[in-house]
Design a protein around this motif. Structure first.
Motif, short mmCIF file in Angstrom:
data_model
loop_
_atom_site.label_atom_id
_atom_site.label_comp_id
_atom_site.label_asym_id
_atom_site.label_seq_id
_atom_site.Cartn_x
_atom_site.Cartn_y
_atom_site.Cartn_z
N SER A 37 -7.86 -1.84 4.49
CA SER A 37 -7.29 -0.53 4.15
C SER A 37 -7.65 0.51 5.21
O SER A 37 -8.07 1.63 4.90
CB SER A 37 -7.75 -0.07 2.76
N TRP B 28 0.67 9.90 4.91
CA TRP B 28 0.01 9.85 6.20
C TRP B 28 0.87 10.50 7.27
O TRP B 28 1.98 10.96 7.00
CB TRP B 28 -0.24 8.37 6.52
N ALA C 182 -5.32 6.63 -1.71
CA ALA C 182 -4.08 5.88 -1.63
C ALA C 182 -4.00 4.97 -2.86
O ALA C 182 -4.86 5.02 -3.74
CB ALA C 182 -4.03 5.07 -0.33
N PHE D 47 -7.58 4.95 1.95
CA PHE D 47 -7.08 4.47 3.24
C PHE D 47 -7.75 5.30 4.33
O PHE D 47 -7.81 6.53 4.24
CB PHE D 47 -5.57 4.59 3.34
N LYS E 20 0.84 -1.19 0.00
CA LYS E 20 0.00 0.00 0.00
C LYS E 20 0.88 1.24 0.00
O LYS E 20 1.86 1.33 0.75
CB LYS E 20 -0.92 0.03 1.23
N VAL F 137 -4.81 11.70 6.92
CA VAL F 137 -4.40 11.03 5.69
C VAL F 137 -4.51 12.02 4.54
O VAL F 137 -5.58 12.61 4.33
CB VAL F 137 -5.28 9.79 5.40
N ILE G 155 0.65 5.07 0.90
CA ILE G 155 -0.18 5.94 1.71
C ILE G 155 0.63 7.18 2.09
O ILE G 155 1.81 7.07 2.45
CB ILE G 155 -0.64 5.23 3.01
#
Length: 269
Positions: free
Chosen positions: A197, A48, A94, A85, A44, A56, A46
């Motif tokens: 997720s 964040w 994401a 996400f 994944k 996020v 992401i």
């Protein structure tokens, strides 16, 4: 996000900064990094705040997504699919990807994301990020210089750092070491759940004093004492001078994720 003008002569200075504790960090996350059998490993991507499981950010389609294995660069961008996400505070865009693991050795996974506009600072952020997998404990590529615009080259094997030991890296920008670079350091306090997720449960409370920061020495190197097992991220901020995007300042950051492990006592007979 400018480079520091002073630095330690022989080693990185570690301190707590007045910067916000919740730093932006690009993630390349896989729930398995030591691979026993060949197969496709899901990851994944992401953007964040992993130390606090905070906000996020929405990602755009990455500019590049690839891996290095046994010296060969392999494009993985066709494996990307847009997803979302969900953290404790919000949901953001994401991407899911796949890393095909076949032969033994290191798999250095890299994402060069689309620039992200940070409204509060009126700048763009682009975090070129590396993470690591290995099959069958064979070292092949972990210390490779990929020649990225900005990157952190590990000086310890990044997939099996021992908790309680140290991790060292060298910050590079356009092929040159960066002295006086500011390194933000974060622990992944809530690991993503690959199936849903979503963010998992928080496992730590962030330390007081703001962001954990180190400064590189004259050779672009830094060292951090890794206190606990888990995923640790290091972000060298704004290491490409004069970068711009759409007429605004662009902070080109180098990010690396390493995995630390506890040493366990042998099972009783």
């Amino acid at each position: 996000m400018k480079l520091k003008t002073t630095f330690a002569a022989t080693c990185a200075a570690l301190t707590f900064s007045a910067l916000p504790a919740a730093a932006h960090f690009q993630l390349i996350y896989a729930d398995q990094t030591q691979i026993e059998r060949p197969g496709d490993v899901p990851v994944k991507l992401i953007f964040w705040h992993p130390m606090t499981a905070g906000h996020v950010m929405d990602m755009g389609m990455p500019q590049e997504f690839f891996m290095l294995h046994r010296g060969e660069r392999i494009d993985l961008s066709d494996s990307l699919t847009e997803t979302t996400f969900t953290g404790p505070d919000n949901t953001g865009v994401a991407f899911d990807g796949v890393v095909p693991v076949k032969r033994s050795g290191d798999y250095v996974v890299v994402v060069d994301p689309a620039p992200y506009y940070e409204e509060s600072e009126d700048i763009y952020i682009r975090q070129i990020t590396k993470s690591y997998m290995n099959r069958n404990e064979l070292p092949t590529d972990w210390d490779a210089d990929l020649g990225l615009e900005a990157e952190i080259i590990p000086l310890n094997k990044p997939g099996n750092i021992v908790a309680g030991s140290t991790f060292s890296g060298r910050v590079m920008a356009n092929g040159e070491p960066v002295a006086g670079a500011e390194i933000e350091i974060e622990y992944m306090a809530a690991e993503p759940d690959m199936a849903t997720s979503t963010a998992g449960d928080m496992t730590i409370t962030p330390p007081p004093g703001g962001a954990i920061v180190a400064i590189t020495d004259e050779d672009g190197e830094f060292t951090f004492g890794v206190p606990t097992a888990g995923h640790w991220g290091f972000a060298a901020l704004g290491v490409v001078e004069g970068a711009e995007h759409e007429g605004k300042e662009l902070s080109v950051d180098a990010v690396i994720w390493v995995r630390a492990w506890d040493i366990s006592a042998p099972a009783a007979n």
